[in-house]
Design a protein around this motif. Structure first.
Motif, PDB file in Angstrom:
ATOM      1  N   GLN A 156     -11.142   3.419  -8.425  1.00 45.45           N
ATOM      2  CA  GLN A 156      -9.973   3.421  -9.310  1.00 45.45           C
ATOM      3  C   GLN A 156      -9.826   4.423 -10.073  1.00 45.45           C
ATOM      4  O   GLN A 156     -10.652   5.273 -10.777  1.00 45.45           O
ATOM      5  CB  GLN A 156     -10.582   2.012 -10.443  1.00 45.45           C
ATOM      6  CG  GLN A 156      -9.203   1.425 -11.092  1.00 45.45           C
ATOM      7  CD  GLN A 156      -9.694   0.348 -11.399  1.00 45.45           C
ATOM      8  OE1 GLN A 156     -10.465   0.287 -12.563  1.00 45.45           O
ATOM      9  NE2 GLN A 156      -9.082  -0.747 -10.917  1.00 45.45           N
TER      10      GLN A 156
ATOM     11  N   TYR B 115       0.720  -1.248  -0.037  1.00 44.19           N
ATOM     12  CA  TYR B 115       0.045   0.021  -0.138  1.00 44.19           C
ATOM     13  C   TYR B 115       0.959   1.227  -0.068  1.00 44.19           C
ATOM     14  O   TYR B 115       1.952   1.276   0.632  1.00 44.19           O
ATOM     15  CB  TYR B 115      -0.794  -0.101   1.227  1.00 44.19           C
ATOM     16  CG  TYR B 115      -1.889  -1.128   1.393  1.00 44.19           C
ATOM     17  CD1 TYR B 115      -2.925  -0.928   1.079  1.00 44.19           C
ATOM     18  CD2 TYR B 115      -1.154  -2.201   1.949  1.00 44.19           C
ATOM     19  CE1 TYR B 115      -3.929  -2.277   1.175  1.00 44.19           C
ATOM     20  CE2 TYR B 115      -2.134  -3.475   1.897  1.00 44.19           C
ATOM     21  CZ  TYR B 115      -3.248  -3.332   1.693  1.00 44.19           C
ATOM     22  OH  TYR B 115      -4.120  -4.721   1.550  1.00 44.19           O
TER      23      TYR B 115
ATOM     24  N   SER C 292     -13.952   2.520  -2.347  1.00 43.24           N
ATOM     25  CA  SER C 292     -12.919   2.353  -3.176  1.00 43.24           C
ATOM     26  C   SER C 292     -13.195   2.990  -4.372  1.00 43.24           C
ATOM     27  O   SER C 292     -14.279   2.841  -4.965  1.00 43.24           O
ATOM     28  CB  SER C 292     -12.480   0.905  -3.295  1.00 43.24           C
ATOM     29  OG  SER C 292     -13.482   0.010  -3.893  1.00 43.24           O
TER      30      SER C 292
ATOM     31  N   TYR D 174      -5.637   5.330   1.219  1.00 36.53           N
ATOM     32  CA  TYR D 174      -4.647   4.052   0.694  1.00 36.53           C
ATOM     33  C   TYR D 174      -4.534   3.744  -0.983  1.00 36.53           C
ATOM     34  O   TYR D 174      -5.669   4.084  -1.434  1.00 36.53           O
ATOM     35  CB  TYR D 174      -4.633   2.535   1.241  1.00 36.53           C
ATOM     36  CG  TYR D 174      -4.546   2.595   2.744  1.00 36.53           C
ATOM     37  CD1 TYR D 174      -3.308   2.496   3.396  1.00 36.53           C
ATOM     38  CD2 TYR D 174      -5.727   3.019   3.252  1.00 36.53           C
ATOM     39  CE1 TYR D 174      -3.057   2.547   4.824  1.00 36.53           C
ATOM     40  CE2 TYR D 174      -5.796   3.064   4.773  1.00 36.53           C
ATOM     41  CZ  TYR D 174      -4.285   2.726   5.398  1.00 36.53           C
ATOM     42  OH  TYR D 174      -4.434   2.899   6.788  1.00 36.53           O
ATOM     43  N   CYS D 175      -3.296   3.632  -1.531  1.00 42.61           N
ATOM     44  CA  CYS D 175      -3.282   3.296  -2.959  1.00 42.61           C
ATOM     45  C   CYS D 175      -2.454   2.309  -3.371  1.00 42.61           C
ATOM     46  O   CYS D 175      -1.635   1.996  -2.765  1.00 42.61           O
ATOM     47  CB  CYS D 175      -3.137   5.066  -3.486  1.00 42.61           C
ATOM     48  SG  CYS D 175      -1.895   5.033  -4.644  1.00 42.61           S
TER      49      CYS D 175
ATOM     50  N   ILE E 178      -4.695  12.642  -4.287  1.00 44.87           N
ATOM     51  CA  ILE E 178      -4.824  11.714  -3.120  1.00 44.87           C
ATOM     52  C   ILE E 178      -4.261  12.434  -1.701  1.00 44.87           C
ATOM     53  O   ILE E 178      -4.850  12.247  -0.842  1.00 44.87           O
ATOM     54  CB  ILE E 178      -4.208  10.403  -3.362  1.00 44.87           C
ATOM     55  CG1 ILE E 178      -4.730   9.570  -4.512  1.00 44.87           C
ATOM     56  CG2 ILE E 178      -4.056   9.509  -2.218  1.00 44.87           C
ATOM     57  CD1 ILE E 178      -3.983   8.474  -5.282  1.00 44.87           C
TER      58      ILE E 178
ATOM     59  N   LEU F 236      -4.648   3.077 -10.344  1.00 47.44           N
ATOM     60  CA  LEU F 236      -4.503   3.198  -8.723  1.00 47.44           C
ATOM     61  C   LEU F 236      -5.958   2.751  -8.225  1.00 47.44           C
ATOM     62  O   LEU F 236      -6.824   3.222  -8.346  1.00 47.44           O
ATOM     63  CB  LEU F 236      -4.274   4.603  -8.402  1.00 47.44           C
ATOM     64  CG  LEU F 236      -3.126   5.370  -9.158  1.00 47.44           C
ATOM     65  CD1 LEU F 236      -2.940   7.044  -8.919  1.00 47.44           C
ATOM     66  CD2 LEU F 236      -1.635   4.734  -8.892  1.00 47.44           C
ATOM     67  N   ASN F 237      -5.841   1.595  -7.378  1.00 47.68           N
ATOM     68  CA  ASN F 237      -6.868   1.548  -6.494  1.00 47.68           C
ATOM     69  C   ASN F 237      -6.991   2.286  -5.323  1.00 47.68           C
ATOM     70  O   ASN F 237      -5.938   2.056  -4.635  1.00 47.68           O
ATOM     71  CB  ASN F 237      -6.990  -0.158  -6.341  1.00 47.68           C
ATOM     72  CG  ASN F 237      -7.488  -0.942  -7.375  1.00 47.68           C
ATOM     73  OD1 ASN F 237      -7.996  -0.284  -8.517  1.00 47.68           O
ATOM     74  ND2 ASN F 237      -7.681  -2.077  -7.201  1.00 47.68           N
ATOM     75  N   VAL F 238      -7.688   3.286  -5.050  1.00 52.08           N
ATOM     76  CA  VAL F 238      -7.778   3.992  -3.892  1.00 52.08           C
ATOM     77  C   VAL F 238      -8.636   3.603  -2.953  1.00 52.08           C
ATOM     78  O   VAL F 238     -10.011   3.445  -3.457  1.00 52.08           O
ATOM     79  CB  VAL F 238      -7.885   5.407  -4.373  1.00 52.08           C
ATOM     80  CG1 VAL F 238      -7.925   6.258  -3.294  1.00 52.08           C
ATOM     81  CG2 VAL F 238      -6.965   5.814  -5.510  1.00 52.08           C
TER      82      VAL F 238
END
Lengths: 86, 86
Positions: free
Chosen positions: B30, A61, B28, B61-62, B46, B81-83
């Motif tokens: 993306q 992360y 979440s 978190y990313c 972010i 980026l999965n945020v």
């Protein structure tokens, strides 16, 4: 926390290897970058490093924050990435 | 998962606001970027968005990954980026 600096000339594969070793030892690492090109190399390295740790059931992360550095009497805003393995 | 595209011309403050709203609704999001300049805007967004959620005891978190896109018959590697808010 261990800190590594990544520049626009850093090779993502090499950074990924170093990052993985540091994360396995310390669980969290700080990456400092200045500029978009350096950030790009750092994020590629994190994506590559995920490939090394995901098979063992962990993931990486990253948490970005701004940080002002003084370089040659000028204030430069860098990004710091707190990188954690969980 | 909701997806937003961020370009080199996106304004980090505006993206941060949109991102925070989406994260509060869906937990979440993306983010898809092509190129270092777009990634830079996304990561700034972010970092700014963290300032909106950290006071309420959460953090963002990313998790980056590569993704191949086909644009005008050429393969372009983008970063996703999965945020996540936690």
């Amino acid at each position: 926390m261990e800190m590594i600096r990544v520049s626009s000339k850093s090779k993502p594969n090499a950074v990924a290897g170093a990052l993985t070793s540091l994360l396995r030892e310390y669980q969290s690492v700080q990456i400092q970058v200045i500029g978009a090109a350096a950030l790009n190399q750092a994020m590629k390295a994190i994506a590559i490093a995920r490939g090394y740790v995901v098979p063992s059931g962990q993931d990486i992360y990253c948490i970005p924050s701004f940080y002002d550095l003084e370089i040659e009497n000028q204030v430069v805003t860098s990004l710091r990435l707190n990188v954690e393995i969980k």
